[in-house]
Design a protein around this motif. Structure first.
Motif, PDB file in Angstrom:
ATOM      1  N   ALA A 135     -37.793  -3.495 -49.616  1.00 36.19           N
ATOM      2  CA  ALA A 135     -38.723  -3.841 -49.051  1.00 36.19           C
ATOM      3  C   ALA A 135     -39.904  -3.482 -50.164  1.00 36.19           C
ATOM      4  CB  ALA A 135     -39.272  -3.119 -47.792  1.00 36.19           C
ATOM      5  N   ARG A 136     -39.367  -2.362 -50.462  1.00 33.99           N
ATOM      6  CA  ARG A 136     -40.541  -1.909 -52.013  1.00 33.99           C
ATOM      7  C   ARG A 136     -40.275  -2.695 -53.503  1.00 33.99           C
ATOM      8  NH1 ARG A 136     -37.675   3.267 -53.943  1.00 33.99           N
ATOM      9  NH2 ARG A 136     -40.018   3.072 -55.412  1.00 33.99           N
ATOM     10  N   LEU A 138     -39.887  -6.232 -53.067  1.00 39.95           N
ATOM     11  CA  LEU A 138     -40.922  -7.018 -52.792  1.00 39.95           C
ATOM     12  C   LEU A 138     -42.179  -7.065 -52.850  1.00 39.95           C
ATOM     13  CD1 LEU A 138     -38.466  -8.830 -49.580  1.00 39.95           C
ATOM     14  CD2 LEU A 138     -38.921  -9.554 -52.034  1.00 39.95           C
ATOM     15  N   GLY A 139     -42.322  -5.831 -53.438  1.00 40.77           N
ATOM     16  CA  GLY A 139     -43.816  -5.317 -53.582  1.00 40.77           C
ATOM     17  C   GLY A 139     -44.127  -5.696 -52.594  1.00 40.77           C
ATOM     18  N   MET A 140     -44.044  -4.878 -51.012  1.00 41.71           N
ATOM     19  CA  MET A 140     -44.149  -4.329 -49.679  1.00 41.71           C
ATOM     20  C   MET A 140     -45.257  -2.873 -50.044  1.00 41.71           C
ATOM     21  SD  MET A 140     -41.780  -6.104 -47.132  1.00 41.71           S
ATOM     22  CE  MET A 140     -42.249  -5.256 -46.026  1.00 41.71           C
ATOM     23  N   ARG A 141     -46.056  -2.800 -49.272  1.00 37.21           N
ATOM     24  CA  ARG A 141     -46.876  -1.661 -49.959  1.00 37.21           C
ATOM     25  C   ARG A 141     -46.348   0.110 -48.691  1.00 37.21           C
ATOM     26  NH1 ARG A 141     -50.290  -5.894 -49.895  1.00 37.21           N
ATOM     27  NH2 ARG A 141     -50.613  -5.566 -47.464  1.00 37.21           N
ATOM     28  N   ARG A 142     -46.715   0.540 -48.725  1.00 36.80           N
ATOM     29  CA  ARG A 142     -45.959   2.009 -47.717  1.00 36.80           C
ATOM     30  C   ARG A 142     -46.388   1.840 -46.298  1.00 36.80           C
ATOM     31  NH1 ARG A 142     -47.278   7.771 -49.651  1.00 36.80           N
ATOM     32  NH2 ARG A 142     -45.925   7.684 -51.444  1.00 36.80           N
ATOM     33  N   LEU A 144     -46.856  -1.281 -45.400  1.00 42.20           N
ATOM     34  CA  LEU A 144     -46.589  -2.454 -44.637  1.00 42.20           C
ATOM     35  C   LEU A 144     -44.939  -2.027 -44.385  1.00 42.20           C
ATOM     36  CD1 LEU A 144     -47.001  -5.132 -44.092  1.00 42.20           C
ATOM     37  CD2 LEU A 144     -45.692  -5.941 -46.083  1.00 42.20           C
TER      38      LEU A 144
END
Lengths: 237, 270
Positions: A135-136, A138-142, A144
């Motif tokens: 997830a990280r 892929l640029g997902m924020r904390r 999210l």
């Protein structure tokens, strides 16, 4: 014998039913508030901050280390004083009296939360690190990641343990009867004294507790099956 | 820093490199894994990072998208340098988390163990980031995901759970998930190391197809024949430094470094 349970002036049916309602209400509120305490304590335990970790560890160690009955007495005798003192800080001079219901919910929630904290901490730690990392990457924020990955995956690990905490919470509400709150255990006690049929009324209470725990255990099992979606291999595969 | 995004040949020299790494250092405790690595990847290059276990090639790859935070050195993606700072204890960390999140969206990554989200179907895995990170409307994301699953040969598995797929299928689904973000650069961290031998080919063929489309790639791999055929450049790491670097032809047939020659002799023995 069964006329003792009739609804009316001669029977105890309505009192027992109301007591059951109070028991379910105290247990449900305490469990939900306990989940909030537990999630907060688990977050503190997993945080990088030493003071937060120490505070959460103290909470769970102390509360799990003393009898629930003692916690209830502490809240019963100390709760009103504490709230009066806090109200005093805000300029309120009078004495604040807490209802037995509020004291019961608060005390059982604190106990329930201490056990839930350990269940939630373990579940969050069981989430595979790689799934968070994906997830990280892929640029997902904390936030999210927490909402879309950590919580749904952790839920699957937490549900069996939380089912256990719920059962304990229901039974802990019986201890609140010492404060004369009119829950199921207290009503059985009062009816026993008035009718001199303690065996009958305590058996009745036992059957009702069993019904509540059995039904809720089935509900938890259904929830577990839902959370295992995709993970448990289908039969025949 | 603002730079115009252009890949036309006339301006190629002025275009910042897709990845610029300068003097990168990283240690874990007493173990210095990267000892000053510099590497540039231009648009369209396919760089294979090879080397023995522990040579630092995976750590280097993970420093590019900040899954590992380098202790010192510079990383710039398409000309944008990732700003770093030090906390009170002197530990390096990104100065701006939002910048890192934004840059990660342009860097796709595929890892050894696939790491598909087990609580979501294949299709849900693929549309997750486009919908929730980029804000792509769901129907559009689904349509794009179906095209990508078709491309990696998993159209029939869109509603399957990751636990129902073979390793090779899971890795191809992970590649589709990465492609759904339309990354400018693709990072592969030993994409076939966790696979049974008979499943390696199907994954390598998908990666080769992506290379032939002109995508910019950094691939950490132990598959020497694959590296030789697909890469435009080979970088051999040894104990945290770049020991040898060149075209596949040059590295595989005439490596200057004795260690590189020995490594290749061992890896290609069969």
């Amino acid at each position: 014998m069964l006329e003792l349970l009739s609804f009316g002036p001669g029977g105890w049916g309505d009192e027992i039913l109301r007591g059951t309602g109070v028991t379910v209400a105290v247990a449900s509120l305490a469990f939900v508030i306990g989940l909030l305490f537990g999630a907060t304590a688990a977050a503190a335990k997993l945080s990088g901050s030493l003071p937060l970790r120490l505070a959460a560890d103290t909470y769970t160690t102390v509360v799990r280390g003393v009898p629930a009955l003692l916690v209830i007495w502490l809240f019963f005798f100390g709760g009103s004083g504490m709230v009066t003192w806090v109200a005093g800080l805000f300029g309120y001079g009078g004495r604040v009296e807490l209802s037995a219901f509020a004291v019961g919910v608060a005390a059982v929630a604190v106990v329930s939360g201490a056990y839930a904290a350990e269940v939630i901490r373990g579940a969050v730690q069981a989430v595979p690190k790689g799934q968070i990392e994906a997830a990280r990457a892929l640029g997902m924020r904390r936030r999210l990641i927490l909402r879309r990955v950590t919580v749904p995956v952790a839920l699957r690990y937490a549900l069996p343990g939380l089912g256990n905490v719920w059962q304990l919470t229901i039974k802990d509400t019986a201890l609140v009867s010492v404060t004369a709150l009119a829950e199921l255990m207290r009503m059985a006690f009062v009816a026993s004294g008035a009718t001199r049929e303690p065996f009958f009324f305590y058996c009745t209470a036992a059957v009702i507790y069993m019904a509540i725990t059995t039904l809720s255990a089935a509900a938890f099992r259904a929830a577990e099956r839902g959370a295992e979606r995709g993970v448990r291999r289908e039969a025949g595969r | 820093m603002t730079m115009t995004d252009s890949a036309s040949p006339a301006t190629a020299a002025a275009t910042p490199p897709a990845i610029l790494i300068e003097d990168l250092h990283k240690r874990f405790g007493d173990n210095e894994v990267l000892k000053g690595i510099s590497l540039t990847a231009r648009d369209g290059e396919v760089i294979a990072l090879i080397g023995a276990s522990g040579s630092g090639k995976s750590t280097l790859l993970r420093c590019v998208n900040l899954l590992e935070v380098p202790d010192s050195g510079r990383v710039a993606i398409a000309g944008e340098e990732i700003r770093m700072t030090r906390d009170r204890k002197g530990v390096t960390r990104p100065a701006d988390r939002a910048q890192v999140d934004r840059i990660r969206r342009s860097l796709g990554m595929v890892v050894q163990n696939f790491n598909l989200w087990t609580h979501r179907t294949v299709l849900e895995n693929v549309i997750e980031a486009p919908v929730h990170v980029l804000g792509v409307p769901r129907d559009e994301a689904v349509a794009r995901a179906e095209r990508l699953l078709d491309k990696v040969g998993l159209a029939a598995k869109r509603d399957a759970w990751p636990s129902q797929l073979s390793g090779g299928q899971q890795q191809r689904a992970a590649i589709a998930r990465m492609l759904a973000m339309e990354p400018k650069v693709m990072l592969f961290d030993e994409p076939t190391s966790a696979l049974d031998p008979e499943l390696v080919g199907e994954v390598l063929r998908v990666i080769q197809g992506l290379a032939e489309e002109g995508n910019t790639m950094l691939i950490v791999t132990h598959e020497m024949a694959f590296a030789r055929e697909v890469a435009t450049r080979i970088v051999f790491l040894h104990q945290g430094v770049v020991e040898e670097e060149g075209t596949p032809e040059a590295v595989f047939t005439a490596a200057r470094s004795e260690r590189c020659r020995q490594f290749l002799a061992r890896e290609t023995r069969w």
